[in-house]
Design a protein around this motif. Sequence first.
Motif, PDB file in Angstrom:
ATOM      1  N   VAL A   1     -23.515  79.530  47.055  1.00 41.12           N
ATOM      2  CA  VAL A   1     -23.371  79.985  45.666  1.00 41.12           C
ATOM      3  C   VAL A   1     -22.739  78.888  44.811  1.00 41.12           C
ATOM      4  O   VAL A   1     -23.126  78.660  43.660  1.00 41.12           O
ATOM      5  CB  VAL A   1     -22.542  81.282  45.607  1.00 41.12           C
ATOM      6  N   GLY A   2     -21.729  78.214  45.392  1.00 40.42           N
ATOM      7  CA  GLY A   2     -21.086  77.123  44.656  1.00 40.42           C
ATOM      8  C   GLY A   2     -22.067  76.008  44.325  1.00 40.42           C
ATOM      9  O   GLY A   2     -22.066  75.469  43.201  1.00 40.42           O
ATOM     10  N   ASP A   3     -22.924  75.652  45.313  1.00 36.51           N
ATOM     11  CA  ASP A   3     -23.934  74.615  45.063  1.00 36.51           C
ATOM     12  C   ASP A   3     -24.917  75.042  43.987  1.00 36.51           C
ATOM     13  O   ASP A   3     -25.282  74.260  43.094  1.00 36.51           O
ATOM     14  CB  ASP A   3     -24.673  74.296  46.363  1.00 36.51           C
ATOM     15  N   GLN A   4     -25.356  76.301  44.088  1.00 37.20           N
ATOM     16  CA  GLN A   4     -26.285  76.804  43.084  1.00 37.20           C
ATOM     17  C   GLN A   4     -25.650  76.826  41.692  1.00 37.20           C
ATOM     18  O   GLN A   4     -26.287  76.493  40.694  1.00 37.20           O
ATOM     19  CB  GLN A   4     -26.761  78.202  43.466  1.00 37.20           C
ATOM     20  N   LYS A   5     -24.372  77.219  41.666  1.00 38.48           N
ATOM     21  CA  LYS A   5     -23.665  77.248  40.385  1.00 38.48           C
ATOM     22  C   LYS A   5     -23.551  75.844  39.802  1.00 38.48           C
ATOM     23  O   LYS A   5     -23.737  75.638  38.588  1.00 38.48           O
ATOM     24  CB  LYS A   5     -22.272  77.846  40.597  1.00 38.48           C
ATOM     25  N   ALA A   6     -23.250  74.870  40.678  1.00 41.62           N
ATOM     26  CA  ALA A   6     -23.121  73.483  40.210  1.00 41.62           C
ATOM     27  C   ALA A   6     -24.455  72.992  39.652  1.00 41.62           C
ATOM     28  O   ALA A   6     -24.495  72.341  38.588  1.00 41.62           O
ATOM     29  CB  ALA A   6     -22.641  72.585  41.348  1.00 41.62           C
ATOM     30  N   ARG A   7     -25.559  73.290  40.381  1.00 35.75           N
ATOM     31  CA  ARG A   7     -26.870  72.877  39.887  1.00 35.75           C
ATOM     32  C   ARG A   7     -27.205  73.562  38.563  1.00 35.75           C
ATOM     33  O   ARG A   7     -27.779  72.950  37.660  1.00 35.75           O
ATOM     34  CB  ARG A   7     -27.947  73.187  40.936  1.00 35.75           C
ATOM     35  N   TYR A   8     -26.834  74.825  38.485  1.00 36.51           N
ATOM     36  CA  TYR A   8     -27.081  75.564  37.250  1.00 36.51           C
ATOM     37  C   TYR A   8     -26.308  74.949  36.088  1.00 36.51           C
ATOM     38  O   TYR A   8     -26.838  74.786  34.982  1.00 36.51           O
ATOM     39  CB  TYR A   8     -26.680  77.022  37.451  1.00 36.51           C
ATOM     40  N   GLU A   9     -25.057  74.605  36.349  1.00 35.10           N
ATOM     41  CA  GLU A   9     -24.238  74.019  35.292  1.00 35.10           C
ATOM     42  C   GLU A   9     -24.790  72.664  34.854  1.00 35.10           C
ATOM     43  O   GLU A   9     -24.817  72.347  33.659  1.00 35.10           O
ATOM     44  CB  GLU A   9     -22.788  73.876  35.779  1.00 35.10           C
ATOM     45  N   ILE A  10     -25.234  71.870  35.861  1.00 37.22           N
ATOM     46  CA  ILE A  10     -25.813  70.568  35.520  1.00 37.22           C
ATOM     47  C   ILE A  10     -27.085  70.747  34.685  1.00 37.22           C
ATOM     48  O   ILE A  10     -27.305  70.071  33.677  1.00 37.22           O
ATOM     49  CB  ILE A  10     -26.114  69.764  36.800  1.00 37.22           C
ATOM     50  N   GLY A  11     -27.939  71.708  35.147  1.00 36.82           N
ATOM     51  CA  GLY A  11     -29.162  71.983  34.398  1.00 36.82           C
ATOM     52  C   GLY A  11     -28.868  72.478  32.996  1.00 36.82           C
ATOM     53  O   GLY A  11     -29.546  72.084  32.023  1.00 36.82           O
ATOM     54  N   LEU A  12     -27.828  73.326  32.883  1.00 40.58           N
ATOM     55  CA  LEU A  12     -27.462  73.850  31.572  1.00 40.58           C
ATOM     56  C   LEU A  12     -26.982  72.728  30.655  1.00 40.58           C
ATOM     57  O   LEU A  12     -27.334  72.690  29.466  1.00 40.58           O
ATOM     58  CB  LEU A  12     -26.372  74.915  31.748  1.00 40.58           C
TER      59      LEU A  12
END
Length: 232
Positions: free
Chosen positions: A71-82
């Motif tokens: 979840v942390g990795d996905q959140k980090a990718r999401y934040e980067i994408g955002l």
Amino acid sequence: AVAAQSLTTIGLEDKDAQACIAQCMQFQVQAQELSKRYLEEVSRYNYVTPTSYLELISTFKSLLNVKKQEVGDQKARYEIGLKKLLSCAENVAKMEEELTALQPVLVVKTKEVEELIVVLDKETADATVTKEKCAAEETRVEAEAAKTNELKASCEADLAEIMPAIEGALAALKSLSKSDITEMKSMKNPPKGVKVVMETICIMLDVKPEKVTAEDGKGKVNDYWKPSQKLL
């Protein structure tokens, strides 16, 4: 108590921790009941010990950590994408502002290009007309050159034809003596050939003729013999 001690220190909220504790306890109780039933039905033992309970809690904690990491990795990718989307949105907005600011310049440049196209079209048309005129003039000049060459060839042919006569005349002229000229000057009515030659010399030297009565008595005619005698 064991589950509470293990699960309350892994970062879960109280509500979630209590739900997990209750679930682990239920798993343990159900495992014991199923082991008892297993013994009754197949006469085999399946031991459910406190160690089994600890292994369940440990497995849950390990799985929870794995999921947290995912979840942390996905959140980090999401934040980067955002962040990238926001950055792109800012860049697009900036580009839209620049394009809006460039609209007046684009209008001016478009008008200049259209005017230039008109000028180029006119110059191209003028150049085409000039080219056609030059082609026609070239054709005319070539025709004149052909005529000139033809005339030159004709003159050279005529000159080649009369050169022997001219050379003969020059030779005859060189053979004249003073006494021959004196004799010719004393003639009152010289031969026609002599008259023609002297008339030609008078015309070349711009010597005016005298007006005399024609042989048939009708009118006056030009007479170059008397002026010729003066030249001689």
